[in-house]
Design a protein around this motif. Sequence first.
Motif, mmCIF file in Angstrom:
data_model
loop_
_atom_site.group_PDB
_atom_site.id
_atom_site.type_symbol
_atom_site.label_atom_id
_atom_site.label_comp_id
_atom_site.label_asym_id
_atom_site.label_seq_id
_atom_site.Cartn_x
_atom_site.Cartn_y
_atom_site.Cartn_z
ATOM 1 N N GLU A 167 63.169 55.139 61.040
ATOM 2 C CA GLU A 167 64.112 56.154 60.296
ATOM 3 C C GLU A 167 65.355 55.988 60.245
ATOM 4 O O GLU A 167 66.151 56.640 59.043
ATOM 5 C CB GLU A 167 63.372 57.572 60.522
ATOM 6 C CG GLU A 167 63.864 58.024 61.825
ATOM 7 C CD GLU A 167 63.199 59.383 62.298
ATOM 8 O OE1 GLU A 167 62.156 59.556 61.494
ATOM 9 O OE2 GLU A 167 63.637 59.859 63.393
ATOM 10 N N PRO A 185 61.321 59.655 51.287
ATOM 11 C CA PRO A 185 60.512 59.032 52.637
ATOM 12 C C PRO A 185 59.160 59.776 52.556
ATOM 13 O O PRO A 185 59.212 60.916 52.433
ATOM 14 C CB PRO A 185 61.392 59.273 53.790
ATOM 15 C CG PRO A 185 62.226 60.620 53.613
ATOM 16 C CD PRO A 185 62.445 60.714 51.982
ATOM 17 N N GLN A 208 55.151 64.091 60.760
ATOM 18 C CA GLN A 208 55.480 63.236 61.911
ATOM 19 C C GLN A 208 55.046 63.641 63.201
ATOM 20 O O GLN A 208 54.493 62.816 64.242
ATOM 21 C CB GLN A 208 57.222 62.921 62.064
ATOM 22 C CG GLN A 208 57.690 61.705 62.535
ATOM 23 C CD GLN A 208 59.227 61.581 62.351
ATOM 24 O OE1 GLN A 208 59.827 62.633 62.879
ATOM 25 N NE2 GLN A 208 59.392 60.331 61.739
ATOM 26 N N PHE A 261 56.873 59.501 65.918
ATOM 27 C CA PHE A 261 58.496 59.944 65.791
ATOM 28 C C PHE A 261 59.225 58.864 65.765
ATOM 29 O O PHE A 261 58.843 57.618 66.155
ATOM 30 C CB PHE A 261 58.696 60.548 67.118
ATOM 31 C CG PHE A 261 58.178 62.066 67.171
ATOM 32 C CD1 PHE A 261 58.511 63.208 66.392
ATOM 33 C CD2 PHE A 261 57.085 62.254 68.406
ATOM 34 C CE1 PHE A 261 57.912 64.244 66.582
ATOM 35 C CE2 PHE A 261 56.683 63.436 68.274
ATOM 36 C CZ PHE A 261 57.069 64.435 67.569
ATOM 37 N N VAL A 271 58.677 56.298 59.411
ATOM 38 C CA VAL A 271 58.104 57.001 58.377
ATOM 39 C C VAL A 271 57.381 55.683 57.853
ATOM 40 O O VAL A 271 57.717 54.559 58.085
ATOM 41 C CB VAL A 271 59.115 57.364 57.215
ATOM 42 C CG1 VAL A 271 59.975 58.511 57.797
ATOM 43 C CG2 VAL A 271 60.038 56.144 56.713
#
Lengths: 232, 371, 857
Positions: free
Chosen positions: C71, C88, C206, C212, C215
Amino acid sequence: MSALLTLHAVTRSYAAGETAVAALSDVSLDISAGEFVALVGPSGCGKSTLLHLCGAMDRPTAGTVALEGRVLAGLNDDQLTLVRRARVGFVFQFFNLLPTLTVIENVQLPLLLAGSRRAGAESAARTLLDRVGLARRLFHYPRQLSGGEMQRVAVARALVHRPALVIADEPTGNLDSENGHRILDLLTELNVESGVTLMLATHAPDIAAAARRVIRMRDGRIEDGGPRGAVL
Amino acid sequence: MRQAGIAATMVLAAMLAASAQSPSPGWKAAVVGRTIKLPADHASHPEYKLEWWYYTGNVEAADAHRFGYQLTFFRVGLDPAPANRSAWAVRDLFMTHVALTDVSGRRYHFTDRMNRAGPGWAGATVDRYRVWNDDWEATIDSQGRHRLSASTAEFGIDLSLAEDRPVVLHGERGFSSKGSAAGNASLYYSLTRMPTRGAITIDGRKLAVTGLSWMDHEFGTSFLEAQQVGWDWFSIQLEDGRDLMLFQLRRTDGSIDPHSSGTLVDAGSGLHTLNAGTFHLQPRAGRTWRSPVSGARYPVSWQVSVPSAGLDLIVTAAVDDQELHTEGSTGVTYWEGAIDVTGQSHSRPVQGRGYLEMTGYAGPSMGTVLR
Amino acid sequence: MRFFSWFVLRRMAQEPLRTASTALGVALGVAVVIAIQLTNASSLAGFTTALNVVSGRAGLEIASPGTGVDETLIPALGWLREFGDISPVIEGQLVLRQPGHPAERLRLLGVDVLRDRAIRDYVLLSPTATGQTPAPREFLSLLLDPSSAVLTARFSAPRGLRVRSTLTVEVGDRRVPLTITALLADEGPARVLDGRLVLMDIAAAQQVLGTFGRVTRVDLRLAADTSVDTAERAIASRLPAGLQVRRPAQRGQQVENMLAAFHLNLTALSYIALIVGLFLVYNTISVSVLSRRAEIGTLRGLGITRAEVRALFLGEAAILAVVGGAVGLLLGRLLAIWTIALTSTTVSTLYIATAAAPPALTWRYVLLACVTSLPLSLLAALVPAQEASGVSPTAATRGIDDVEPRPRFRLRGLWLPAMLLGAGAWLATLGPVGNLPLFGYAAAVAIVLGASFLVPAILVLVTRLLLAPVRRLMRVEDWLAVNNVSASVPRLSISIAALAVSLSMMVAIAVMIGSFRDTVSYWVAQTLQADLFVSPGARQQPGPDETLSPDVVDLITSSPDVAAVDRFRSIDVPYADTRVRVGGSDFDVLLTRGTLLFKAPADARAEMRAAIGQDAVVVSESFSLKQRVSVGSIVSLPTPHGSVEVRVAAVYFDYSNDRGVVMMDRSTFERHYGEIGASGMTVYLAPNVDPDAARERLLASIGDAHNVVINTQAWLRAEVLRIFDSTFAITYALELVAIVVAILGVAGTLLTLILEREAELTVLRLIGTTRAQIRRMVMGEAAVIGAASQAIGLCVGLALSLVLIYVVNVQSFGWTIQFHLPGMFLVQSSALMVLATTMAGLYPARRAARLTLKQDQ
């Protein structure tokens, strides 16, 4: 001689829509063993119906039919079949051989169906075929034979199991006159030789003339040559 | 004050009614005595729940083609310390409205954006002044000039603003008390006259422009009394060097809220606070415009008088249709547009320009939203 | 037209049974084809509809091979706004277990709710409790509460879930509570996946998935005037290494390619039933022509042209086809429910997790039904119709047809089957087309056709050989039966060929599956050596995103019961035009504890050890065959940081997956794909530790905090075979339909023969054949037909099984299978088949026995 076949007040009718049409009405008849009977009459007079009843192929609507003293009316289909298998032989206008079987197979079939041993059946068939003059045609198929030959095979098949009664429905109807006469001669000879009773339906007066008894039919009734109790 | 309502509306739209209850735990309240220092305080104050940077201005190209523009960055805190460690967890929402009035072309364009900080596509920094939302941005360059840039598919602004006149601190040296409830206050200052140059892009043409802008920066946590229907807010830059800010709050019963007020900045930068009753804002009869989009009816010409300053002015919308819709994000609709000012100052003719904001004319009344 | 109705329709109505059985045969054939097409479409539709929903208006998407897009790269992609709006997206799978309901999979879609409405449309159901609440607020409320989720009304209502209900979902081995904030109205996106969609904010998604920093992809909705091609090229040239731009449909295409072999197999199988159905049409029309020669002659005598005669019989075929096609279409839709149930486990076990639901019967399927039934039926009827047009007007007068009583055996007739069989053998030696064994299928078709043309010759020989012993040893009616079959070879051979073809496929498939099963169970016994297998509770293969929590991994690793563990991680990676599985595993543990069955090279274990820490991999046999790589080849694997070249160190046998597996040491894997948890663990226990007891202890120590599934070796071995069997259930099912159709054909043919042989049967009855004897004779004919079909089927089936095992399987799945004859199964099924065909003679036998003797001329 006792009566081989006795018909008493026999009626056979067929359903035609709502109404019943009588093919035979109130026919009585006695046929003795060894007789040669010709049935004559116009189309639709009831000849075939009468033959069917005599040959244990059909049951009357009313009245009784007795073959060798046995009343056929009360028998079920299998019992009728056994009667035919043992006591009746058939010859038809269109020969009615099984096309997939050879001549000798066709002839021995009634014996085999009745459970005879193969060897016995085969020799009986051979003997008869020899008698009808087809000893050299044993392993031919029906379509390889002429019409007269086929009908001779049919005659042999009708007699192979030594029936008491042979039913012949227009046996010469599909043959030229020469072959027709040869079949008639053969049937006459066999009637005399084996004493088998012969019932023959025909249109042809000259064929009928060969019979010792002629029954004339019209509109489901016997006109002439009716019940007879004794041999001439 | 003016934008407080808009921001609060957005917050409320963004939150369930239950979670919008004040006081807001975790957020800092505005207190008396906090001094405002520039340029440090241009930067973001994330410890407060609400903050915005608001620029409006009137500019002209060399060929006298006139434009009005508005660029507003809102930061609305939702959760001071999100439990979710995801970079996408929403601490603040960043909303930006950008509008351009093509006064000469009599057209009005606007776009709005709403983003979370996410991995960095919107934000406001604390160490120096920079607030951005995607590629829209307001910042201070090394010469101390405010740089505004925002472009959309239809238009773009790219402007450089000087801090010419000293800062105007509202209320008590920037501590602006709001309403009667205790704790309802914000820190609030304005730059009322910023010489502006730069470029406006419209219809694929980029035009060099000059003019005057006005900037407001306000931050706090709790502002609002709940009973206003809406407000009318004026910022006026007069050619005689005076700047005037006035607003009135309209209440549900049709009366004017006593917290309505204003500020007059004289040519020597002296401040005069104007309380309710010392000025009059009156829609002029027969001069209303009905929005074909929202159906709202806006008074687009006003009689403005400040007897103590000898001002008797007529304020007229430069273009009638300057209504901004944000159905795509918060659903707020309001009118914010460039105005022409004519009238008399102590019986001498005076002219000026400015911006007018009118809220509460469209959609549910502010009071309903506040419930 | 009236003439057609007199001559054809009336006749068809007079023989309702034959007409119905033929139409039913066509219907079943069409139904199977339609059902399989629907099934294939459904397994894809589950994916592509989900894809469409999830793609919304996105014209392009930015993705990264492996586990998703880093990300932190996203803000630097701001320039994408030149092309349109970007959003996203995080996608994942949740499992919902509710009391009284089976575990259900839900697709989690995490979007940035502030931006996403440019890409996707959501229609919220206004909660009736609050009535006037404006809908978008619920979306924004998703921002505040990480447990807040939007479910579909379609899913929630029947399960008693409503707004503000809470539920616990499972992700990997974790349990996560969710609160329903709003419901999506039953339209648009909410409809697909049967409503199994959970919408969350991207941040919450997430957190729920534990992904984490990543995406799944970034969707891009192109501005109105932007061409997809231009944008795709321009974007591709500007993206940093490791990021790829693609059209959403490409993912569908990849999945389609992945499933192609599986689907082609099913399609090929489905056409067998259709072909058998068409044999029926041929048969029926042939019989119709044969039995009506006199009639045709009369018509010709009355001045009907040849073309008109041909049209009459083609018309009969067309009616059968239309009726059969229409019934088949509807039947197919019903059948699809069942076939989908049979295949969905396979698809979701082996390929993609998908909620399969039968797609709607669109015009496409109506068209397919028409195209498969009508022209093919006409084609099937062409030969007999042509023959009918050749009947001369004199046929009417002759009265007796000219069919030979006993067909002769002609050597001359053998060149066509010989050529076909030769062609079959040659085709079997050719390579695949793409990854599809098209020549293999062609070989099978050639063999089947060749054998079909041989059927008359075989029948003549067999019946002739049978005649003498049957005559000697059995009853006269049995002899008559053989004799009849022998005499009817020209008419029977089509039915027998049809039956033999379907039986041969059955045999072939049984042999193939039997061999395969044998191979797999050997492989399982050799390779599943670990004592325990640990996986996240919510994971069903393939769920590469579901992982074990680190604390679970630690707990198991440190248990005193455990001697060694292998944490493995597998992910789906686009490769060529399909998706392959890339796995990371501890090679050291695998080499010292586990067993892989290697195909190449000879010193594979040493090579594998040498690969540790290197950019070297071991690949599965199917990867090697399908991607045409071998030991020493360099393979270019996409990673989040661009392509990486790895060397193939060894090839191992793997029957768990036909898509291909590339396995590397965990250290290599992490270097290229990052440390991203374990999809599962294999556990080797300390000596003398009872696996079941160890399993109980481990589960107890993990407790309720995590849902972890631990399977013992014995259980897993059984499970593999269970999955195997369920995979092939559909195959047997399809074959069964083909056989049913073929048996219908036999029954129909027998019936016709009996009607034709009425005169003969009458004679038999007159000369003293009892009804029981007639029945036995006809059943005997059926038995002879069944036995002959089964015998031919066995021989041809064995030949076909060789093609399936050594050509089709290798080419389409990349599996080596050891030939193994399932003798018992073949004996049993043969007996069953003969019995079934004999039973098919039951009705014709009764009809024959019921013949009345009255024959009034």
